[in-house]
Design an enzyme around this catalytic site. Structure first.
Site, PDB file in Angstrom:
ATOM      1  N   THR A 240      30.240 152.700 -41.827  1.00 48.99           N
ATOM      2  CA  THR A 240      30.529 153.413 -43.074  1.00 48.99           C
ATOM      3  C   THR A 240      31.704 152.736 -43.776  1.00 48.99           C
ATOM      4  O   THR A 240      32.698 152.390 -43.135  1.00 48.99           O
ATOM      5  CB  THR A 240      30.894 154.881 -42.779  1.00 48.99           C
ATOM      6  OG1 THR A 240      29.792 155.502 -42.132  1.00 48.99           O
ATOM      7  CG2 THR A 240      31.234 155.633 -44.056  1.00 48.99           C
ATOM      8  N   LYS A 241      31.581 152.530 -45.075  1.00 47.19           N
ATOM      9  CA  LYS A 241      32.719 152.009 -45.844  1.00 47.19           C
ATOM     10  C   LYS A 241      33.599 153.192 -46.225  1.00 47.19           C
ATOM     11  O   LYS A 241      33.198 154.061 -46.990  1.00 47.19           O
ATOM     12  CB  LYS A 241      32.260 151.263 -47.097  1.00 47.19           C
ATOM     13  CG  LYS A 241      33.418 150.560 -47.784  1.00 47.19           C
ATOM     14  CD  LYS A 241      32.994 149.768 -48.988  1.00 47.19           C
ATOM     15  CE  LYS A 241      34.148 148.911 -49.479  1.00 47.19           C
ATOM     16  NZ  LYS A 241      35.418 149.623 -49.622  1.00 47.19           N
ATOM     17  N   LEU A 242      34.798 153.209 -45.681  1.00 42.43           N
ATOM     18  CA  LEU A 242      35.702 154.342 -45.888  1.00 42.43           C
ATOM     19  C   LEU A 242      36.443 154.214 -47.214  1.00 42.43           C
ATOM     20  O   LEU A 242      36.804 153.119 -47.639  1.00 42.43           O
ATOM     21  CB  LEU A 242      36.696 154.431 -44.727  1.00 42.43           C
ATOM     22  CG  LEU A 242      36.051 154.643 -43.350  1.00 42.43           C
ATOM     23  CD1 LEU A 242      37.077 154.505 -42.248  1.00 42.43           C
ATOM     24  CD2 LEU A 242      35.398 156.021 -43.289  1.00 42.43           C
TER      25      LEU A 242
ATOM     26  N   ARG B 118      43.676 150.847 -46.918  1.00 41.34           N
ATOM     27  CA  ARG B 118      43.683 149.869 -45.823  1.00 41.34           C
ATOM     28  C   ARG B 118      45.098 149.791 -45.253  1.00 41.34           C
ATOM     29  O   ARG B 118      46.072 149.594 -45.975  1.00 41.34           O
ATOM     30  CB  ARG B 118      43.244 148.508 -46.370  1.00 41.34           C
ATOM     31  CG  ARG B 118      43.084 147.413 -45.318  1.00 41.34           C
ATOM     32  CD  ARG B 118      41.797 147.579 -44.534  1.00 41.34           C
ATOM     33  NE  ARG B 118      41.578 146.499 -43.597  1.00 41.34           N
ATOM     34  CZ  ARG B 118      40.897 145.387 -43.879  1.00 41.34           C
ATOM     35  NH1 ARG B 118      40.384 145.209 -45.097  1.00 41.34           N
ATOM     36  NH2 ARG B 118      40.704 144.457 -42.957  1.00 41.34           N
TER      37      ARG B 118
ATOM     38  N   GLU C 157      41.655 152.162 -41.742  1.00 41.03           N
ATOM     39  CA  GLU C 157      41.758 152.830 -43.040  1.00 41.03           C
ATOM     40  C   GLU C 157      42.491 154.148 -42.846  1.00 41.03           C
ATOM     41  O   GLU C 157      42.157 154.933 -41.950  1.00 41.03           O
ATOM     42  CB  GLU C 157      40.354 153.084 -43.597  1.00 41.03           C
ATOM     43  CG  GLU C 157      40.299 153.309 -45.075  1.00 41.03           C
ATOM     44  CD  GLU C 157      40.117 152.023 -45.876  1.00 41.03           C
ATOM     45  OE1 GLU C 157      40.016 152.114 -47.100  1.00 41.03           O
ATOM     46  OE2 GLU C 157      40.080 150.930 -45.272  1.00 41.03           O
TER      47      GLU C 157
ATOM     48  N   LYS D 253      39.223 159.060 -52.140  1.00 41.92           N
ATOM     49  CA  LYS D 253      40.477 158.610 -52.754  1.00 41.92           C
ATOM     50  C   LYS D 253      40.576 158.984 -54.224  1.00 41.92           C
ATOM     51  O   LYS D 253      41.660 159.067 -54.782  1.00 41.92           O
ATOM     52  CB  LYS D 253      40.620 157.093 -52.598  1.00 41.92           C
ATOM     53  CG  LYS D 253      42.054 156.627 -52.675  1.00 41.92           C
ATOM     54  CD  LYS D 253      42.251 155.233 -52.137  1.00 41.92           C
ATOM     55  CE  LYS D 253      41.698 154.152 -53.016  1.00 41.92           C
ATOM     56  NZ  LYS D 253      42.071 152.805 -52.546  1.00 41.92           N
TER      57      LYS D 253
ATOM     58  N   GLU E 248      31.320 156.090 -49.919  1.00 44.27           N
ATOM     59  CA  GLU E 248      31.550 154.982 -50.848  1.00 44.27           C
ATOM     60  C   GLU E 248      30.506 153.880 -50.708  1.00 44.27           C
ATOM     61  O   GLU E 248      30.170 153.205 -51.678  1.00 44.27           O
ATOM     62  CB  GLU E 248      32.950 154.400 -50.628  1.00 44.27           C
ATOM     63  CG  GLU E 248      33.363 153.454 -51.738  1.00 44.27           C
ATOM     64  CD  GLU E 248      34.734 152.832 -51.507  1.00 44.27           C
ATOM     65  OE1 GLU E 248      35.275 152.281 -52.467  1.00 44.27           O
ATOM     66  OE2 GLU E 248      35.231 152.873 -50.371  1.00 44.27           O
TER      67      GLU E 248
ATOM     68  N   LYS F 180      28.607 143.632 -40.715  1.00 39.72           N
ATOM     69  CA  LYS F 180      29.483 142.647 -40.075  1.00 39.72           C
ATOM     70  C   LYS F 180      28.735 141.850 -39.007  1.00 39.72           C
ATOM     71  O   LYS F 180      27.911 142.406 -38.266  1.00 39.72           O
ATOM     72  CB  LYS F 180      30.689 143.345 -39.432  1.00 39.72           C
ATOM     73  CG  LYS F 180      31.603 144.048 -40.430  1.00 39.72           C
ATOM     74  CD  LYS F 180      32.790 144.717 -39.734  1.00 39.72           C
ATOM     75  CE  LYS F 180      33.709 145.415 -40.723  1.00 39.72           C
ATOM     76  NZ  LYS F 180      34.837 146.085 -40.040  1.00 39.72           N
TER      77      LYS F 180
ATOM     78  N   LYS G 233      30.103 143.890 -47.877  1.00 46.08           N
ATOM     79  CA  LYS G 233      30.144 145.300 -48.284  1.00 46.08           C
ATOM     80  C   LYS G 233      29.046 145.569 -49.313  1.00 46.08           C
ATOM     81  O   LYS G 233      28.715 144.707 -50.131  1.00 46.08           O
ATOM     82  CB  LYS G 233      31.517 145.674 -48.853  1.00 46.08           C
ATOM     83  CG  LYS G 233      31.932 144.875 -50.079  1.00 46.08           C
ATOM     84  CD  LYS G 233      33.327 145.290 -50.549  1.00 46.08           C
ATOM     85  CE  LYS G 233      33.798 144.434 -51.728  1.00 46.08           C
ATOM     86  NZ  LYS G 233      35.131 144.799 -52.200  1.00 46.08           N
TER      87      LYS G 233
END
Length: 911
Positions: free
Chosen positions: A272-274, A278, A331, A345, A427, A432, A449
């Site tokens: 998951t892209k948080l 960072r 994160e 955010k 998001e 990877k 991403k």
């Protein structure tokens, strides 16, 4: 030895002017090779001087750092923020140089982004300041590089302490001791944008071959300059070290179609892209440090030890007993324990500044490990680092967690993961390579991403109207670089919208060419935005544009954004996150933009997220998205707004020729003589009527100052006259000469004529004045409130302090109110002891700025006692009744202060 080293530095000998002249040559040089040559010459001369200065010393800490931190100010981490931007600098210069607020130079500084047609420096505040300062400054400054750094340190620390007065004092020192050229570069250093035309990578490569790599793993400019001072000595091991911030590895934007090829047709991880901040964590036992992706230290916020901060006390015991040292990458998220969810955010909170009583708590989501117990892991594969990560700490939900991953092999699995992220309002996703190693500050070396906004057709786009603009800086100087966009209030059926609510500021997505073309299209319609008299058709929040455009003259732009988030900066109460212009909707009329109702519907559709569609696999195995129908285009209805229509004068009978061939523009009338009536009367007297003033317009008639009238006044091209003048002409049937009482605004030529004919109060130099005119002139003269000597003393003290004249011996007592013990009975003026030394002291005190009083009352700061101490007890009794306690001093305090030309320490003279 240590003392001599600190005083004997290269920076304390090199004039700041030398650095500025080098930077000037670098900027003016055309080719990269020539720019490098100038920098290398300065660097080589520094190193030679360094070797000569320290030839008898070993292990000196002196380096090129004092100069490097000025050449690359954007990489400065030791110095705190200055809290100064261009507008604040402009106001400080105006104040410190005592420039007339409405003068040409002051307006140049304040409106530095507005194109003027001269110098071509619009948007470049430093260049505009240079031309303003040039005739007012020294030819060459006297400051060294060390002194400049000391003053900048002072500005930064005083900004942190909110001491604006001391910031001004440091800036005044810089201004009075440097030339205009030096200040131009100083401004760029403060704003952290030198515009050298050469990258930081080039500067690093000239300084040392290993400089860029060392900076990537330390983000410490001083360490780079010290460790790599000798260009012939390289570093054998450049790697991530404990308690030294590094630039994290980054992900590149992925093309889903090529994802399998990018992953070398092998299995890969999906995470998951948080949507947080960072952050890297460095731990050594009970000592913790936290650094952001740009190397800023946030340890004070999150906690340097298990007893402090918003995070460390809650996670310290989570680490396994055998883990003494570690460096983690992850994160920092805000977690809501009530709903057990992470906050996005875009909502109204800042994880880096969360207070203790917040409903949210800090949670560290870890996805990588770079060191464990002094073993560096950067060169280990991601698969190996993941295995090690699971053995470092025990996750605590909502406090410290490991980012979960899934193993995948195909493009279809990536699409499914992205669709799931869309459904969860996340998001996006990360992809990877398991065999990738950690490369600081590298993007896309095995990390990719994918966000919905990167994929065509997944986002709901918004068609919103441009209503304001902002002048650009730097390469965008002289053109609109950002636009303020709005949505319409839904109008009644069959009508066009007349009121618009601001929603977002947008500037990205356009190429320079597109930006230029759009600016050209709207150029003639821009008007200055005045905060005290904003246009009634455009409702703003706290965010105001520099210029605005009437909605009917504007264009619709199609905007793509990540989500709609709450914001009190815009009238809608929300704004767009990561907005960018997709295209200009030439196929739509200005009134066909999105409405407030449309916005609310979209906002509620997916909790504000603008990605609600799924990505599908088509028959040819390529990602497809559902096409949406284009909104049917409304038929154009052409018309003229009622109040802009020309009057119907076909039935007017001409009765006089006094206004023959004279063109008038009537903006408004009076209650008794409305606009149509005045226009009819002008036509009766032979005049022409226009609805917008042009080059042939004799004057503008205005009964009230509405927005249109104010804009005409601001243009300074036309005379604006009261209807009373017209009525006088109609009454006398003659062309009555203008008098000051008729004028609302005068263009420069008229103003010049009036200056020759009338004084500043409107009294004619040549024409006899009757009683009524004299009364009118007198009514316009305001009483000048003369200041008392006491008020003047306070004003003088402020001026002396502002311009650093308060160190003059003649003003040493300026802020003191003094009572001298010259009376046998306190406060009884009839008991004054004549001919004593204290009478002389009173004169000396006044001569050196003090306010000497004969009555002991609230506000007295000092009581001076002579040889007779019999009344000291009475003075102390008086003092106990006062809110502000005065000091009782011997008269020798006055004598010694005057003799030594500075105030002496009062404690030595207390009675």
């Amino acid at each position: 030895m240590a003392a001599s080293q600190t005083s004997q530095t290269v920076a304390s000998h090199v004039p700041f002017a030398d650095l500025c002249s080098t930077l000037e040559r670098i900027q003016k040089s055309k080719g990269r090779a020539e720019k490098i040559r100038h920098f290398r010459e300065f660097l080589d001369s520094w190193r030679k001087f360094h070797d000569a200065l320290h030839k008898n010393h070993k292990d000196v800490t002196d380096s090129f750092y004092p100069a490097m931190r000025l050449i690359l100010p954007q990489l400065e981490r030791e110095r705190m923020a200055y809290g100064i931007k261009e507008t604040m600098l402009a106001k400080l210069y105006i104040e410190l140089l005592n420039l007339p607020r409405d003068g040409k130079d002051a307006l140049k500084l304040l409106n530095y982004r507005t194109p003027t047609g001269t110098h071509g420096d619009a948007g470049d505040f430093a260049m505009i300041a240079y031309f303003v300062l040039k005739p007012r400054c020294l030819q060459k400054g006297s400051l060294t590089i060390q002194q400049v750094n000391d003053l900048l340190d002072s500005i930064a620390s005083n900004n942190s302490a909110k001491r604006k007065d001391l910031i001004k004092k440091s800036l005044l020192q810089l201004i009075t001791q440097s030339s205009a050229l030096e200040q131009k570069w100083l401004i760029r250093m403060i704003i952290k944008d030198l515009k050298l035309g050469v990258s930081q990578q080039t500067i690093f490569s000239v300084f040392h071959n290993d400089a860029a790599e060392l900076h990537n793993v330390t983000t410490d400019l001083e360490k780079v300059c010290r460790q790599l001072h000798d260009p012939s000595v390289g570093l054998s091991d450049i790697s991530i070290t404990l308690f030294s911030a590094f630039k994290p590895m980054l992900a590149a934007i992925a093309d889903i179609e090529h994802i399998e090829k990018d992953m070398k047709h092998q299995s890969f991880y999906i995470e998951t892209k948080l949507d947080g901040e960072r952050m890297q964590m460095h731990k050594d036992g009970d000592v913790y440090k936290y650094f952001s992706r740009n190397g800023y230290n946030y340890t004070d916020q999150f906690g340097a030890s298990p007893t402090e901060g918003s995070l460390t006390p809650f996670i310290h015991n989570a680490f396994k007993a055998d883990i003494q040292i570690c460096i983690l990458d992850g994160e920092m998220m805000a977690y809501n324990p009530n709903t057990q969810t992470f906050m996005q955010k875009g909502t109204k909170f800042d994880i880096k500044r969360m207070v203790e009583d917040s409903d949210l708590q800090t949670c560290y989501c870890v996805f990588d490990v770079l060191m464990v117990n002094n073993k560096k892991l950067g060169h280990e594969t991601l698969r190996k680092r993941y295995e090690i990560l699971s053995s470092i700490f025990t996750p605590i939900p909502g406090r410290i967690e490991i980012v979960q991953k899934t193993q995948a092999h195909t493009k279809n699995e990536v699409i499914d993961a992205l669709n799931e992220a869309i459904d969860k309002r996340e998001e996006g996703i990360m992809v990877k390579q398991p065999l990738s190693i950690y490369k600081p500050d590298k993007r896309g070396e095995g990390w990719l991403k994918i966000k919905p906004e990167y994929v065509s057709g997944l986002m709901d786009e918004l068609d919103i109207l441009i209503v304001g603009g902002y002048w650009g800086k730097g390469s965008r100087g002289g053109m609109m670089s950002h636009f303020l966009c709005a949505v319409a209030e839904k109008p009644p059926p069959g009508e066009k919208p007349s009121v618009f609510h601001t929603l977002s500021r947008v500037g990205s997505g356009c190429t320079m060419k597109e930006l230029y073309d759009l600016g050209l299209k709207l150029a003639k319609y821009w008007k200055p935005f005045h905060r005290k008299a904003p246009p009634s058709s455009i409702l703003c929040g706290t965010e105001k544009p520099e210029v605005y455009i009437e909605p009917c003259n504007s264009v619709i732009v199609q905007i793509k954004a990540a989500e709609i988030v709450p914001s009190d900066m815009y009238k809608t109460g929300c704004t767009l996150r990561f907005p960018r212009i997709e295209k200009i909707r030439d196929d739509k009329e200005w009134h066909e933009c999105m409405t407030l109702d449309d916005l609310e519907q979209l906002r509620g559709k997916a909790s504000g997220k603008l990605a609600s569609k799924h990505l599908y696999i088509g028959g040819d195995d390529e990602p497809q998205e559902k096409k949406r129908k284009a909104a049917p285009k409304m038929k154009k209805v052409i018309g003229i707004i009622e109040h802009l229509k020309a009057p119907n004068l076909t039935n007017v009978n001409k009765i006089s020729n006094i206004f023959e061939d004279v063109e008038f523009c009537v903006m408004s009338g009076t209650d008794s003589q409305p606009k149509p009536d005045l226009e009819n009367r002008i036509a009766e007297f032979g005049g022409y009527i226009v609805q917008n003033p042009g080059p042939d317009t004799y004057c503008v008639i205005a009964g009230s100052e509405n927005i249109r009238v104010k804009n005409i006044i601001l243009s300074n091209k036309h005379d604006v006259v009261k209807p009373a003048w017209l009525l006088e002409c109609f009454k006398t049937k003659s062309f009555v000469p203008w008098q000051p009482r008729f004028m609302i605004h005068m263009c420069p030529s008229t103003k010049e004529h009036f200056a020759r004919e009338y004084d500043c109060y409107g009294d004619s130099y040549f024409i006899d004045t009757d009683l009524n005119q004299l009364k009118e002139v007198f009514s316009g003269i305001k009483n000048s409130n003369e200041q008392t000597p006491e008020e003047m003393a306070s004003l003088i003290a402020d001026l002396e302090y502002r311009y650093s004249w308060d160190c003059s011996p003649l003003s040493m007592f300026r802020r003191h109110t003094v009572y001298l013990d010259s009376y046998a009975v306190i406060n009884d003026l009839s008991t004054k002891n004549e001919g004593t030394r204290l009478a002389i002291k009173a004169l000396e005190l006044r001569f050196h700025g003090a306010k000497v009083v004969s009555c002991l009352a609230e506000g007295v700061s000092h009581v001076i006692i002579g040889e007779d101490h019999s009344r000291v007890a009475d003075f102390k009794a008086f003092r106990r009744t006062f809110k502000r306690k005065f000091k009782i001093l011997k008269e020798s305090w006055v004598t010694d202060s005057i003799d030594k030309c500075e105030l002496q320490e009062e404690n030595q003279y207390l009675i």
